[in-house]
Design an enzyme around this catalytic site. Sequence first.
Site, mmCIF file in Angstrom:
data_model
loop_
_atom_site.group_PDB
_atom_site.id
_atom_site.type_symbol
_atom_site.label_atom_id
_atom_site.label_comp_id
_atom_site.label_asym_id
_atom_site.label_seq_id
_atom_site.Cartn_x
_atom_site.Cartn_y
_atom_site.Cartn_z
ATOM 1 C CE LYS A 1 -5.078 -11.044 -6.446
ATOM 2 N NZ LYS A 1 -4.737 -9.772 -5.806
ATOM 3 C CD GLU B 1 -3.763 -2.620 1.027
ATOM 4 O OE1 GLU B 1 -3.327 -1.779 0.224
ATOM 5 O OE2 GLU B 1 -3.662 -3.846 0.839
HETATM 6 N N1 PSU Z 1 -2.532 -7.586 -3.828
HETATM 7 C C1 PSU Z 1 -3.865 -7.515 -4.062
HETATM 8 N N2 PSU Z 1 -4.470 -6.305 -4.156
HETATM 9 C C2 PSU Z 1 -3.754 -5.154 -3.992
HETATM 10 C C3 PSU Z 1 -2.361 -5.250 -3.707
HETATM 11 C C4 PSU Z 1 -1.799 -6.488 -3.640
HETATM 12 O O1 PSU Z 1 -4.510 -8.523 -4.210
HETATM 13 O O2 PSU Z 1 -4.337 -4.069 -4.088
HETATM 14 C C5 PSU Z 1 -1.592 -4.002 -3.445
HETATM 15 C C6 PSU Z 1 -1.242 -3.934 -1.949
HETATM 16 O O3 PSU Z 1 -1.415 -2.596 -1.515
HETATM 17 C C7 PSU Z 1 0.228 -4.318 -1.918
HETATM 18 C C8 PSU Z 1 0.697 -3.746 -3.236
HETATM 19 O O4 PSU Z 1 0.919 -3.783 -0.810
HETATM 20 O O5 PSU Z 1 -0.346 -4.034 -4.137
HETATM 21 C C9 PSU Z 1 1.998 -4.344 -3.693
HETATM 22 O O6 PSU Z 1 2.452 -3.633 -4.800
HETATM 23 P P1 PSU Z 1 3.932 -3.878 -5.388
HETATM 24 O O7 PSU Z 1 3.888 -5.258 -5.986
HETATM 25 O O8 PSU Z 1 4.132 -2.791 -6.406
HETATM 26 O O9 PSU Z 1 4.864 -3.770 -4.234
#
Ligand code: PSU
Length: 298
Positions: free
Chosen positions: A156, A22
């Site tokens: 997380k 990603e």
């Molecule tokens: N968790 C992390 N670091 C990140 C992300 C998640 O520890 O950078 C990023 C990933 O790209 C994940 C996104 O797909 O956040 C999820 O965002 P949202 O909760 O807005 O869907």
Amino acid sequence: MIVVSEQVRSALDEGRPVVAMESTIYSTLGLPVPHNAEALRRCRAAVEAGGAVPAVTAVLDGTWRVGLSPDEEQRVLEGTRKVAERDLAVAAAQSWDVGVTTVSASVALAHRAGISVFATGGIGGVHRGVELSGDVSADLDALANHPVVTVCAGAKSFLDLPRTLELLETAGVPVLGWRHPDFPAFYVRSSGLPVPHVVQGADEVARVLRSRSRPQTGVLLTVPIPEADELDRATHDAALATALVAAEVAGISGAAVTPFVLERVGRATEGGSVPANLALAENNARVAAEVAVALAAS
Ligand code: PSU
Ligand code: MN
């Protein structure tokens, strides 16, 4: 609409192992400068050392991209616009300069390109307080709808992890723990929740991917952060509590929540969360390469 780099294309054509990566974690939204560049360098090196070809996903000049040159990777490091799967269409239509892809968008692009293994840090999931906010990451829907193995360090613990696991069950996504019985919580090896199934090696993961009853569904492989890099439990819990209060006070919602909380956890641990984040991302890349090699050999 999608451009796959020459290097990645020829690897795929020849049946050699490829690992999609990603780009949100390597951008300013994921890790602070200059650690983001180091993270990308270490993850790509881990994939290569494992015998696979790295394929970073992103949107550049409105084009969906899989596999980037060093100059293009530099643009990703400076990226500030987050692209989830639904945003891929908008980023293309409006010709966004740089869009950094989350898990959902990256898994979608990997699928399009014909890549079966994808490495990330942590996935998004069901947010705490979902009863009111309705905030569920599109990552979960993408895992259910693209036939890709996603390798992550769990999610997380600022998320609602029990509900995240429930939703993955409902969506029919096999969740496999890599030589570890618990669902990992990113900075720490255990969330206290059991993972549905434990696997001991990459061959087993490859067999699970080949044995699904629904051909469109992905597989989630959770790899705990290496023991030496794990955050101290008390530091971790205190940092998360501080970050969540700050997010609530600031009225942060939607796609801004994850970057905001990540940044605040970094502050609350005085940067201690950053080496842990790099170590787990690198470890995931290493395991993803093993899985890609097993799949290519099968
Ligand atoms: N968790 C992390 N670091 C990140 C992300 C998640 O520890 O950078 C990023 C990933 O790209 C994940 C996104 O797909 O956040 C999820 O965002 P949202 O909760 O807005 O869907
Ligand atoms: Mn969300």
